[in-house]
Design a protein around this motif. Structure first.
Motif, short mmCIF file in Angstrom:
data_model
loop_
_atom_site.label_atom_id
_atom_site.label_comp_id
_atom_site.label_asym_id
_atom_site.label_seq_id
_atom_site.Cartn_x
_atom_site.Cartn_y
_atom_site.Cartn_z
N GLU A 1 -24.85 -38.64 -32.52
CA GLU A 1 -26.10 -38.62 -31.77
C GLU A 1 -27.27 -38.27 -32.70
O GLU A 1 -28.32 -38.93 -32.68
N LEU A 2 -27.09 -37.26 -33.53
CA LEU A 2 -28.14 -36.88 -34.47
C LEU A 2 -28.39 -37.99 -35.49
O LEU A 2 -29.54 -38.29 -35.82
N LEU A 3 -27.33 -38.61 -35.98
CA LEU A 3 -27.48 -39.71 -36.93
C LEU A 3 -28.28 -40.86 -36.32
O LEU A 3 -29.09 -41.50 -37.00
N ALA A 4 -28.05 -41.12 -35.03
CA ALA A 4 -28.79 -42.19 -34.35
C ALA A 4 -30.27 -41.87 -34.31
O ALA A 4 -31.12 -42.75 -34.50
N LEU A 5 -30.60 -40.61 -34.08
CA LEU A 5 -32.00 -40.20 -34.07
C LEU A 5 -32.60 -40.36 -35.46
O LEU A 5 -33.71 -40.90 -35.62
N GLN A 6 -31.87 -39.93 -36.47
CA GLN A 6 -32.36 -40.02 -37.84
C GLN A 6 -32.52 -41.48 -38.30
O GLN A 6 -33.38 -41.78 -39.12
N ALA A 7 -31.68 -42.36 -37.76
CA ALA A 7 -31.74 -43.77 -38.15
C ALA A 7 -32.74 -44.57 -37.33
O ALA A 7 -32.93 -45.77 -37.56
N GLY A 8 -33.37 -43.93 -36.36
CA GLY A 8 -34.35 -44.62 -35.54
C GLY A 8 -33.77 -45.40 -34.38
O GLY A 8 -34.48 -46.15 -33.71
N GLN A 9 -32.47 -45.24 -34.15
CA GLN A 9 -31.84 -45.92 -33.01
C GLN A 9 -32.24 -45.28 -31.70
O GLN A 9 -32.17 -45.89 -30.64
N ALA A 10 -32.67 -44.02 -31.76
CA ALA A 10 -33.19 -43.29 -30.60
C ALA A 10 -34.45 -42.57 -31.03
O ALA A 10 -34.59 -42.16 -32.18
N ASP A 11 -35.40 -42.44 -30.10
CA ASP A 11 -36.63 -41.70 -30.38
C ASP A 11 -36.48 -40.23 -29.97
O ASP A 11 -37.10 -39.35 -30.56
N VAL A 12 -35.67 -40.02 -28.95
CA VAL A 12 -35.45 -38.69 -28.39
C VAL A 12 -33.99 -38.57 -28.01
O VAL A 12 -33.38 -39.54 -27.54
N ILE A 13 -33.40 -37.39 -28.22
CA ILE A 13 -32.03 -37.16 -27.75
C ILE A 13 -31.98 -35.87 -26.95
O ILE A 13 -32.78 -34.96 -27.15
N VAL A 14 -31.03 -35.81 -26.02
CA VAL A 14 -30.81 -34.61 -25.22
C VAL A 14 -29.50 -33.97 -25.67
O VAL A 14 -28.49 -34.64 -25.86
N GLN A 15 -29.55 -32.66 -25.90
CA GLN A 15 -28.38 -31.94 -26.38
C GLN A 15 -28.52 -30.47 -26.00
O GLN A 15 -29.62 -30.00 -25.69
N ASP A 16 -27.42 -29.73 -26.03
CA ASP A 16 -27.48 -28.31 -25.70
C ASP A 16 -28.45 -27.60 -26.63
O ASP A 16 -28.48 -27.85 -27.85
N LEU A 17 -29.23 -26.70 -26.07
CA LEU A 17 -30.26 -25.99 -26.82
C LEU A 17 -29.74 -25.32 -28.09
O LEU A 17 -30.36 -25.48 -29.16
N PRO A 18 -28.63 -24.57 -28.06
CA PRO A 18 -28.17 -23.91 -29.29
C PRO A 18 -27.84 -24.90 -30.41
O PRO A 18 -28.03 -24.60 -31.58
#
Length: 284
Positions: free
Chosen positions: A195-212
């Motif tokens: 999920e983080l890699l997708a954000l870094q690669a521009g596949q997603a603009d925003v991601i939702v994940q647990d706060l910690p």
């Protein structure tokens, strides 16, 4: 993977054993000191029956930093690991961690198939999961957060929708459930790292994940330089240790007692500060 009835979710009882056996064969990977299989013989340990003699076998899904992840030496460590270790030591057992797909954990299939004794995977207690899993008392209060590339101008889910931003979420999680209930159809990723890699690669603009998890990511300079937390979602989630439905009452009792004891004698706070850098109630 976390709800109160909302962080990470069941199979019909009749098909559970077969599904579990197939799924575990496909995605199971033992990262502990000994191998464990669905057909492992039960052995006594600390007054409870365990799938591998002398060990408390724990199913998890890594990476999910800071709850469970591999350190530089390859050892699996984290908040969940330390919490479960309290019960393992009380029972005179060594914790043995098995890394498998989260969907197989949250469905109850992993424990029903004898792959593990308990599951500790940043797993939110939900009514749906309770149909297939017994849970310990809550050991962590969680919530969700939105991580975005800098400069989106978004500060909420409403902004994400209004601006037409691409939203991503981890599959089989309560974060995914939550945004779907808000009318989103996010791209799903198999684990938090993807999920983080997708954000870094521009596949997603925003991601939702647990706060910690988001806060831990933002401690990394390369992430903090390009991304920011744009909002939190107070979903009232609580994590629990999962056990097989109808689990050994002694095992469940021991886990609950050790969690309660740790909260009373200061051990819980020490573990919390160790992994989050703040005391309980101060995250956010």
């Amino acid at each position: 993977m976390a709800l109160r009835p909302l962080g990470r979710r069941g199979y019909a009882a009749g098909a559970l054993a077969l599904t579990a056996a197939l799924a575990l064969t496909a995605c199971g990977s033992d990262t502990g000191s000994g191998s464990t299989s669905a057909s492992a013989s039960a052995g006594a340990g600390g007054g409870v029956k365990v799938v591998q003699p002398g060990k408390l076998t724990v199913c998890t899904n890594i990476p999910y930093e800071p709850f469970q992840f591999k350190d530089d030496s390859g050892k699996i460590v984290g908040f969940d690991v330390d919490i479960v270790d309290l019960a393992a030591k009380k029972l005179g057992l060594t914790q043995n961690i098995v890394d498998i797909d989260f969907a197989v954990i949250k469905s109850g299939a992993a424990m029903a198939a004898g792959k593990c004794d308990v599951a500790a995977a940043g797993m939110t207690i939900t009514d749906e999961r309770k149909q297939n899993i017994d849970f310990s008392e809550p050991y962590f209060d969680a919530t969700q957060a939105l991580l975005a590339k800098k400069g989106t101008g978004a500060t909420s889910l409403e902004d994400v929708k209004a601006k037409g931003l691409k939203l991503g979420a981890q599959a089989s999680t309560t974060g995914l459930d939550y945004v779907k209930k808000q009318g989103f159809d996010p791209t799903e990723y198999a684990d938090s790292a993807k999920e983080l890699l997708a954000l870094q690669a521009g596949q997603a603009d925003v991601i939702v994940q647990d706060l910690p998890v988001v806060l831990t990511w933002l401690k990394k300079p390369d992430v903090a330089a390009k991304f920011e937390m744009i909002g939190s979602l107070d979903t009232g989630e609580q994590y629990g240790i999962g056990l097989k439905k109808g689990a050994d009452p002694t095992l469940l009792k021991t886990i609950n007692e050790e969690i309660a004891k740790a909260k009373q004698d200061g051990t819980y706070e020490k573990i919390y500060v160790k992994w989050f850098g703040k005391k309980p109630g101060e995250l956010g």
